[in-house]
Design a protein around this motif. Structure first.
Motif, PDB file in Angstrom:
ATOM      1  N   MET A   1      35.112  43.472  49.119  1.00 33.03           N
ATOM      2  CA  MET A   1      35.427  42.757  47.884  1.00 33.03           C
ATOM      3  C   MET A   1      36.775  43.172  47.342  1.00 33.03           C
ATOM      4  O   MET A   1      37.257  42.641  46.374  1.00 33.03           O
ATOM      5  CB  MET A   1      34.328  43.033  46.845  1.00 33.03           C
ATOM      6  CG  MET A   1      34.428  42.184  45.589  1.00 33.03           C
ATOM      7  SD  MET A   1      34.216  40.429  45.892  1.00 33.03           S
ATOM      8  CE  MET A   1      32.467  40.380  46.204  1.00 33.03           C
ATOM      9  N   GLY A   2      37.421  44.173  48.026  1.00 36.44           N
ATOM     10  CA  GLY A   2      38.700  44.644  47.525  1.00 36.44           C
ATOM     11  C   GLY A   2      39.733  43.550  47.494  1.00 36.44           C
ATOM     12  O   GLY A   2      40.675  43.576  46.698  1.00 36.44           O
ATOM     13  N   ALA A   3      39.588  42.518  48.386  1.00 37.00           N
ATOM     14  CA  ALA A   3      40.568  41.443  48.390  1.00 37.00           C
ATOM     15  C   ALA A   3      40.475  40.587  47.164  1.00 37.00           C
ATOM     16  O   ALA A   3      41.371  39.815  46.843  1.00 37.00           O
ATOM     17  CB  ALA A   3      40.364  40.581  49.637  1.00 37.00           C
ATOM     18  N   LEU A   4      39.333  40.671  46.450  1.00 38.79           N
ATOM     19  CA  LEU A   4      39.159  39.841  45.270  1.00 38.79           C
ATOM     20  C   LEU A   4      39.844  40.393  44.055  1.00 38.79           C
ATOM     21  O   LEU A   4      40.090  39.683  43.091  1.00 38.79           O
ATOM     22  CB  LEU A   4      37.661  39.679  44.962  1.00 38.79           C
ATOM     23  CG  LEU A   4      36.820  39.017  46.035  1.00 38.79           C
ATOM     24  CD1 LEU A   4      35.397  38.885  45.536  1.00 38.79           C
ATOM     25  CD2 LEU A   4      37.375  37.656  46.377  1.00 38.79           C
ATOM     26  N   VAL A   5      40.076  41.706  44.026  1.00 34.76           N
ATOM     27  CA  VAL A   5      40.562  42.347  42.818  1.00 34.76           C
ATOM     28  C   VAL A   5      42.060  42.147  42.716  1.00 34.76           C
ATOM     29  O   VAL A   5      42.813  42.494  43.602  1.00 34.76           O
ATOM     30  CB  VAL A   5      40.236  43.853  42.830  1.00 34.76           C
ATOM     31  CG1 VAL A   5      40.765  44.514  41.577  1.00 34.76           C
ATOM     32  CG2 VAL A   5      38.736  44.047  42.940  1.00 34.76           C
ATOM     33  N   GLY A   6      42.511  41.570  41.649  1.00 30.67           N
ATOM     34  CA  GLY A   6      43.942  41.351  41.469  1.00 30.67           C
ATOM     35  C   GLY A   6      44.220  40.995  40.051  1.00 30.67           C
ATOM     36  O   GLY A   6      43.351  40.556  39.330  1.00 30.67           O
ATOM     37  N   ALA A   7      45.448  41.152  39.623  1.00 28.93           N
ATOM     38  CA  ALA A   7      45.808  40.824  38.250  1.00 28.93           C
ATOM     39  C   ALA A   7      46.927  39.827  38.282  1.00 28.93           C
ATOM     40  O   ALA A   7      47.835  39.918  39.077  1.00 28.93           O
ATOM     41  CB  ALA A   7      46.251  42.088  37.505  1.00 28.93           C
ATOM     42  N   CYS A   8      46.867  38.847  37.415  1.00 28.77           N
ATOM     43  CA  CYS A   8      47.901  37.824  37.357  1.00 28.77           C
ATOM     44  C   CYS A   8      48.188  37.496  35.922  1.00 28.77           C
ATOM     45  O   CYS A   8      47.274  37.293  35.146  1.00 28.77           O
ATOM     46  CB  CYS A   8      47.448  36.574  38.114  1.00 28.77           C
ATOM     47  SG  CYS A   8      48.599  35.193  37.959  1.00 28.77           S
ATOM     48  N   SER A   9      49.427  37.420  35.570  1.00 36.48           N
ATOM     49  CA  SER A   9      49.794  37.029  34.216  1.00 36.48           C
ATOM     50  C   SER A   9      49.787  35.517  34.145  1.00 36.48           C
ATOM     51  O   SER A   9      50.648  34.861  34.703  1.00 36.48           O
ATOM     52  CB  SER A   9      51.185  37.571  33.863  1.00 36.48           C
ATOM     53  OG  SER A   9      51.593  37.094  32.619  1.00 36.48           O
TER      54      SER A   9
ATOM     55  N   ALA B   1      33.155  31.482  47.710  1.00 38.51           N
ATOM     56  CA  ALA B   1      32.978  32.033  49.047  1.00 38.51           C
ATOM     57  C   ALA B   1      32.279  31.003  49.930  1.00 38.51           C
ATOM     58  O   ALA B   1      31.201  30.521  49.587  1.00 38.51           O
ATOM     59  CB  ALA B   1      32.166  33.326  49.003  1.00 38.51           C
ATOM     60  N   LEU B   2      32.901  30.678  51.068  1.00 35.26           N
ATOM     61  CA  LEU B   2      32.335  29.710  51.995  1.00 35.26           C
ATOM     62  C   LEU B   2      32.465  30.249  53.415  1.00 35.26           C
ATOM     63  O   LEU B   2      33.465  30.878  53.779  1.00 35.26           O
ATOM     64  CB  LEU B   2      33.074  28.367  51.885  1.00 35.26           C
ATOM     65  CG  LEU B   2      32.956  27.651  50.529  1.00 35.26           C
ATOM     66  CD1 LEU B   2      33.928  26.485  50.457  1.00 35.26           C
ATOM     67  CD2 LEU B   2      31.534  27.168  50.295  1.00 35.26           C
ATOM     68  N   ALA B   3      31.441  29.993  54.229  1.00 37.27           N
ATOM     69  CA  ALA B   3      31.440  30.471  55.609  1.00 37.27           C
ATOM     70  C   ALA B   3      32.584  29.842  56.396  1.00 37.27           C
ATOM     71  O   ALA B   3      32.864  28.645  56.273  1.00 37.27           O
ATOM     72  CB  ALA B   3      30.101  30.139  56.266  1.00 37.27           C
TER      73      ALA B   3
ATOM     74  N   SER C   1      41.501  34.697  51.140  1.00 39.71           N
ATOM     75  CA  SER C   1      41.409  35.776  52.122  1.00 39.71           C
ATOM     76  C   SER C   1      40.065  35.661  52.827  1.00 39.71           C
ATOM     77  O   SER C   1      39.222  34.833  52.469  1.00 39.71           O
ATOM     78  CB  SER C   1      41.553  37.142  51.443  1.00 39.71           C
ATOM     79  OG  SER C   1      40.502  37.340  50.502  1.00 39.71           O
ATOM     80  N   PHE C   2      39.852  36.494  53.837  1.00 38.99           N
ATOM     81  CA  PHE C   2      38.599  36.488  54.587  1.00 38.99           C
ATOM     82  C   PHE C   2      37.932  37.862  54.470  1.00 38.99           C
ATOM     83  O   PHE C   2      38.604  38.875  54.301  1.00 38.99           O
ATOM     84  CB  PHE C   2      38.849  36.167  56.062  1.00 38.99           C
ATOM     85  CG  PHE C   2      39.372  34.780  56.294  1.00 38.99           C
ATOM     86  CD1 PHE C   2      40.740  34.542  56.306  1.00 38.99           C
ATOM     87  CD2 PHE C   2      38.519  33.720  56.498  1.00 38.99           C
ATOM     88  CE1 PHE C   2      41.235  33.266  56.508  1.00 38.99           C
ATOM     89  CE2 PHE C   2      39.007  32.441  56.708  1.00 38.99           C
ATOM     90  CZ  PHE C   2      40.369  32.216  56.708  1.00 38.99           C
ATOM     91  N   ARG C   3      36.594  37.854  54.561  1.00 37.32           N
ATOM     92  CA  ARG C   3      35.834  39.108  54.527  1.00 37.32           C
ATOM     93  C   ARG C   3      34.554  38.917  55.336  1.00 37.32           C
ATOM     94  O   ARG C   3      34.128  37.777  55.580  1.00 37.32           O
ATOM     95  CB  ARG C   3      35.472  39.482  53.089  1.00 37.32           C
ATOM     96  CG  ARG C   3      34.414  38.560  52.501  1.00 37.32           C
ATOM     97  CD  ARG C   3      33.837  39.048  51.204  1.00 37.32           C
ATOM     98  NE  ARG C   3      32.718  38.202  50.809  1.00 37.32           N
ATOM     99  CZ  ARG C   3      32.135  38.239  49.624  1.00 37.32           C
ATOM    100  NH1 ARG C   3      32.585  39.076  48.709  1.00 37.32           N
ATOM    101  NH2 ARG C   3      31.111  37.458  49.342  1.00 37.32           N
ATOM    102  N   ASN C   4      33.960  40.006  55.738  1.00 35.50           N
ATOM    103  CA  ASN C   4      32.670  39.931  56.409  1.00 35.50           C
ATOM    104  C   ASN C   4      31.621  39.433  55.426  1.00 35.50           C
ATOM    105  O   ASN C   4      31.566  39.876  54.276  1.00 35.50           O
ATOM    106  CB  ASN C   4      32.272  41.290  56.958  1.00 35.50           C
ATOM    107  CG  ASN C   4      33.145  41.715  58.131  1.00 35.50           C
ATOM    108  OD1 ASN C   4      33.627  40.874  58.882  1.00 35.50           O
ATOM    109  ND2 ASN C   4      33.356  43.009  58.273  1.00 35.50           N
TER     110      ASN C   4
ATOM    111  N   GLY D   1      28.454  36.789  60.001  1.00 37.23           N
ATOM    112  CA  GLY D   1      29.666  36.006  60.100  1.00 37.23           C
ATOM    113  C   GLY D   1      30.748  36.436  59.125  1.00 37.23           C
ATOM    114  O   GLY D   1      30.782  37.565  58.649  1.00 37.23           O
ATOM    115  N   VAL D   2      31.624  35.469  58.814  1.00 40.44           N
ATOM    116  CA  VAL D   2      32.788  35.711  57.966  1.00 40.44           C
ATOM    117  C   VAL D   2      32.815  34.683  56.840  1.00 40.44           C
ATOM    118  O   VAL D   2      32.478  33.512  57.037  1.00 40.44           O
ATOM    119  CB  VAL D   2      34.091  35.632  58.793  1.00 40.44           C
ATOM    120  CG1 VAL D   2      35.324  35.762  57.911  1.00 40.44           C
ATOM    121  CG2 VAL D   2      34.098  36.698  59.877  1.00 40.44           C
TER     122      VAL D   2
END
Length: 201
Positions: free
Chosen positions: A1-9, A58-60, A86-89, A95-96
């Motif tokens: 889930m690290g790919a989900l964490v982000g900050a945007c102004s 999130a979609l397969a 992005s992609f994640r397990n 699957g992915v």
């Protein structure tokens, strides 16, 4: 889930849509973990997100085949900001999943229309999904109105109590009405007296 964490102004991102109050996501302080955005997977369920908050779809997918989820048309930029993909397990190792991250930028409702296909021009669409997203003001007021009326019909007294609750937000007004009817009927009682006559010869 690290790919989900982000900050945007969000306030600094341009938009050609209608004006709305600016919203900004801020960077967390050092040593404080940023909240993980909620993840949605079912297109049949509407998504509601407070302004300034992010969420993920999130979609397969199978990135090894060169296929991915792509927008058919971008959502209204005045309502939603697209942050990235992005992609994640997938959970439990099945699957992915492809993760598409968005954030609520302005009040309103828009659609995220996606297709699963090769990025090549003219490639056939293998699957499609459409998510409906509403960005709302969590501090919008709620107003309750109560009214009572009374009427009389043919000697019967009927009281109608109506309670109307109106939920007011920037984008929608939902009214719920409950009617209670109490009826009182008056019955007239009639007494009949019979006179008895006796004749004496």
């Amino acid at each position: 889930m690290g790919a989900l964490v982000g900050a945007c102004s969000l306030a600094g991102c341009g938009s050609s849509g209608r004006a709305s109050p600016s919203a900004t996501t801020t960077r967390p302080a050092l040593g404080v973990a940023a909240p993980v955005p909620p993840v949605y997977t079912d297109p049949s369920k509407p998504i509601r997100v407070p302004i300034g908050r992010s969420f993920a779809i999130a979609l397969a997918a199978d990135p090894r085949s060169g296929l991915s989820w792509q927008p058919v048309a971008p959502p209204n930029p005045a309502v939603l900001l697209s942050i990235g993909s992005s992609f994640r397990n997938a959970p439990k190792g099945h699957g992915v999943d492809q993760i598409l991250l968005y954030a609520g930028r302005g009040y309103g409702t828009t659609q995220v229309r996606l297709r699963y296909a090769s990025p090549r021009r003219g490639a056939a669409t293998l699957r499609a999904a459409t998510f409906t997203v509403t960005v709302f003001d969590p501090n919008a007021p709620t107003t309750t109105t109560t009214s009572t009326t009374s009427t009389t019909v043919l000697g019967s007294s009927a009281t109608y109590g109506t309670t109307t609750t109106v939920f007011t937000t920037t984008t929608a007004t939902i009214a719920t009405t409950t009617t209670t009817i109490a009826t009182t009927t008056t019955v007239a009682r009639t007494t009949t007296t019979t006179a008895k006559t006796t004749t004496t010869p």
